[in-house]
Design a protein around this motif. Sequence first.
Motif, PDB file in Angstrom:
ATOM      1  N   GLY A 159      33.503 198.443  56.922  1.00  0.00           N
ATOM      2  CA  GLY A 159      34.470 197.826  57.826  1.00  0.00           C
ATOM      3  C   GLY A 159      35.375 198.833  58.490  1.00  0.00           C
ATOM      4  O   GLY A 159      36.086 198.521  59.424  1.00  0.00           O
ATOM      5  N   ARG A 160      35.338 200.059  58.013  1.00  0.00           N
ATOM      6  CA  ARG A 160      36.189 201.101  58.608  1.00  0.00           C
ATOM      7  C   ARG A 160      35.477 201.816  59.755  1.00  0.00           C
ATOM      8  O   ARG A 160      36.076 202.155  60.756  1.00  0.00           O
ATOM      9  CB  ARG A 160      36.594 202.120  57.537  1.00  0.00           C
ATOM     10  CG  ARG A 160      37.561 201.541  56.531  1.00  0.00           C
ATOM     11  CD  ARG A 160      38.174 202.633  55.671  1.00  0.00           C
ATOM     12  NE  ARG A 160      39.012 202.047  54.634  1.00  0.00           N
ATOM     13  CZ  ARG A 160      38.593 201.775  53.416  1.00  0.00           C
ATOM     14  NH1 ARG A 160      37.351 202.045  53.068  1.00  0.00           N
ATOM     15  NH2 ARG A 160      39.399 201.244  52.541  1.00  0.00           N
ATOM     16  N   GLU A 161      34.159 202.036  59.540  1.00  0.00           N
ATOM     17  CA  GLU A 161      33.435 202.785  60.567  1.00  0.00           C
ATOM     18  C   GLU A 161      33.003 201.875  61.720  1.00  0.00           C
ATOM     19  O   GLU A 161      32.846 200.678  61.545  1.00  0.00           O
ATOM     20  CB  GLU A 161      32.220 203.511  59.968  1.00  0.00           C
ATOM     21  CG  GLU A 161      31.091 202.614  59.507  1.00  0.00           C
ATOM     22  CD  GLU A 161      31.197 202.190  58.055  1.00  0.00           C
ATOM     23  OE1 GLU A 161      30.158 201.839  57.482  1.00  0.00           O
ATOM     24  OE2 GLU A 161      32.301 202.153  57.496  1.00  0.00           O
ATOM     25  N   ILE A 162      32.829 202.487  62.877  1.00  0.00           N
ATOM     26  CA  ILE A 162      32.366 201.743  64.058  1.00  0.00           C
ATOM     27  C   ILE A 162      30.846 201.861  64.108  1.00  0.00           C
ATOM     28  O   ILE A 162      30.299 202.960  64.062  1.00  0.00           O
ATOM     29  CB  ILE A 162      33.013 202.307  65.344  1.00  0.00           C
ATOM     30  CG1 ILE A 162      34.512 201.994  65.331  1.00  0.00           C
ATOM     31  CG2 ILE A 162      32.351 201.723  66.580  1.00  0.00           C
ATOM     32  CD1 ILE A 162      35.307 202.664  66.419  1.00  0.00           C
ATOM     33  N   VAL A 163      30.166 200.705  64.153  1.00  0.00           N
ATOM     34  CA  VAL A 163      28.706 200.690  64.253  1.00  0.00           C
ATOM     35  C   VAL A 163      28.379 200.468  65.731  1.00  0.00           C
ATOM     36  O   VAL A 163      28.631 199.392  66.268  1.00  0.00           O
ATOM     37  CB  VAL A 163      28.091 199.569  63.373  1.00  0.00           C
ATOM     38  CG1 VAL A 163      26.575 199.641  63.396  1.00  0.00           C
ATOM     39  CG2 VAL A 163      28.608 199.660  61.933  1.00  0.00           C
ATOM     40  N   PRO A 164      27.831 201.513  66.415  1.00  0.00           N
ATOM     41  CA  PRO A 164      27.588 201.399  67.854  1.00  0.00           C
ATOM     42  C   PRO A 164      26.557 200.308  68.187  1.00  0.00           C
ATOM     43  O   PRO A 164      25.677 200.012  67.392  1.00  0.00           O
ATOM     44  CB  PRO A 164      27.067 202.778  68.259  1.00  0.00           C
ATOM     45  CG  PRO A 164      26.868 203.546  67.008  1.00  0.00           C
ATOM     46  CD  PRO A 164      27.409 202.784  65.869  1.00  0.00           C
ATOM     47  N   ILE A 165      26.713 199.727  69.374  1.00  0.00           N
ATOM     48  CA  ILE A 165      25.807 198.653  69.813  1.00  0.00           C
ATOM     49  C   ILE A 165      25.665 198.726  71.325  1.00  0.00           C
ATOM     50  O   ILE A 165      26.597 199.128  72.021  1.00  0.00           O
ATOM     51  CB  ILE A 165      26.382 197.276  69.384  1.00  0.00           C
ATOM     52  CG1 ILE A 165      25.392 196.147  69.647  1.00  0.00           C
ATOM     53  CG2 ILE A 165      27.705 196.993  70.063  1.00  0.00           C
ATOM     54  CD1 ILE A 165      25.815 194.797  69.069  1.00  0.00           C
ATOM     55  N   ASP A 166      24.486 198.343  71.848  1.00  0.00           N
ATOM     56  CA  ASP A 166      24.357 198.298  73.308  1.00  0.00           C
ATOM     57  C   ASP A 166      24.740 196.901  73.805  1.00  0.00           C
ATOM     58  O   ASP A 166      24.787 195.933  73.038  1.00  0.00           O
ATOM     59  CB  ASP A 166      22.955 198.720  73.770  1.00  0.00           C
ATOM     60  CG  ASP A 166      21.855 197.748  73.359  1.00  0.00           C
ATOM     61  OD1 ASP A 166      22.021 196.534  73.570  1.00  0.00           O
ATOM     62  OD2 ASP A 166      20.832 198.207  72.814  1.00  0.00           O
ATOM     63  N   LEU A 186      33.233 195.741  65.563  1.00  0.00           N
ATOM     64  CA  LEU A 186      32.557 194.455  65.411  1.00  0.00           C
ATOM     65  C   LEU A 186      32.394 194.147  63.928  1.00  0.00           C
ATOM     66  O   LEU A 186      32.321 195.044  63.098  1.00  0.00           O
ATOM     67  CB  LEU A 186      31.181 194.502  66.079  1.00  0.00           C
ATOM     68  CG  LEU A 186      31.178 194.763  67.586  1.00  0.00           C
ATOM     69  CD1 LEU A 186      29.747 194.898  68.084  1.00  0.00           C
ATOM     70  CD2 LEU A 186      31.885 193.654  68.339  1.00  0.00           C
ATOM     71  N   ALA A 187      32.323 192.868  63.616  1.00  0.00           N
ATOM     72  CA  ALA A 187      32.096 192.448  62.233  1.00  0.00           C
ATOM     73  C   ALA A 187      31.183 191.228  62.259  1.00  0.00           C
ATOM     74  O   ALA A 187      31.026 190.569  63.289  1.00  0.00           O
ATOM     75  CB  ALA A 187      33.420 192.109  61.556  1.00  0.00           C
ATOM     76  N   LEU A 188      30.579 190.931  61.123  1.00  0.00           N
ATOM     77  CA  LEU A 188      29.743 189.739  61.023  1.00  0.00           C
ATOM     78  C   LEU A 188      30.638 188.503  60.953  1.00  0.00           C
ATOM     79  O   LEU A 188      31.661 188.506  60.278  1.00  0.00           O
ATOM     80  CB  LEU A 188      28.871 189.797  59.757  1.00  0.00           C
ATOM     81  CG  LEU A 188      27.767 190.865  59.740  1.00  0.00           C
ATOM     82  CD1 LEU A 188      27.081 190.876  58.384  1.00  0.00           C
ATOM     83  CD2 LEU A 188      26.749 190.635  60.846  1.00  0.00           C
ATOM     84  N   SER A 189      30.241 187.466  61.670  1.00  0.00           N
ATOM     85  CA  SER A 189      30.928 186.176  61.559  1.00  0.00           C
ATOM     86  C   SER A 189      30.542 185.559  60.215  1.00  0.00           C
ATOM     87  O   SER A 189      29.714 186.106  59.485  1.00  0.00           O
ATOM     88  CB  SER A 189      30.480 185.255  62.696  1.00  0.00           C
ATOM     89  OG  SER A 189      29.083 184.995  62.551  1.00  0.00           O
TER      90      SER A 189
END
Length: 200
Positions: A159-166, A186-189
């Motif tokens: 939850g701390r790191e940013i997971v890149p996404i297109d 971003l996080a999972l709903s």
Amino acid sequence: MTTTRFFVCGSLCEGMIHFQKIEKFVESSVFARIKATAYRLKVGFPVLVRGGSDLVPGQLIELRGSDLLIALLDEFHGCNPMDPDKSLYSRVEVDVFPEGASESIKAWCYFVNPLKLPVNANVIPGGDWKKSIEEQPVMTSKLTERQITYIQKLGKSTGREIVPIDLALYRELMNLELIVDKGRRLALSKLGQEVYRHLG
């Protein structure tokens, strides 16, 4: 090592996504039914609520293992036997009706806490969750490899790191209501977390 009987339905049944978690401990397995009410979660898998007159299909399995195995199954289901009211599921001994048997057999079964049942869960008519899944496959079976990979990355992140996404993937997952945008990350709903849990 002791043998413990369980009634399972949905993702823990043979051929389903979570059967591999228990497969090596299974001593025997027969088709069976219990009286309960089956609900279909938005992710597509069924859960059982105690009570009702439907004869819900599933499997009566005998698991060979120690108390640790039962503790792990409890943990998997979010079941705390010391505090069942706050647990997601409770483990209850019930009458199970194996196919071809003249009498019922006692076995453990996990029932969802009615207070924790999502509002978008729907009753499965007659309790036939297999037919329900055949008619409308579960959400995890409709996802692309890219979507699955990203959900797994988000699920494993602290939850701390940013997971890149297109952008295209972002739109797809937002439309499916599987992710939430928290501004800088971003996080999972809730639905996304449920899908992640059902990805094995």
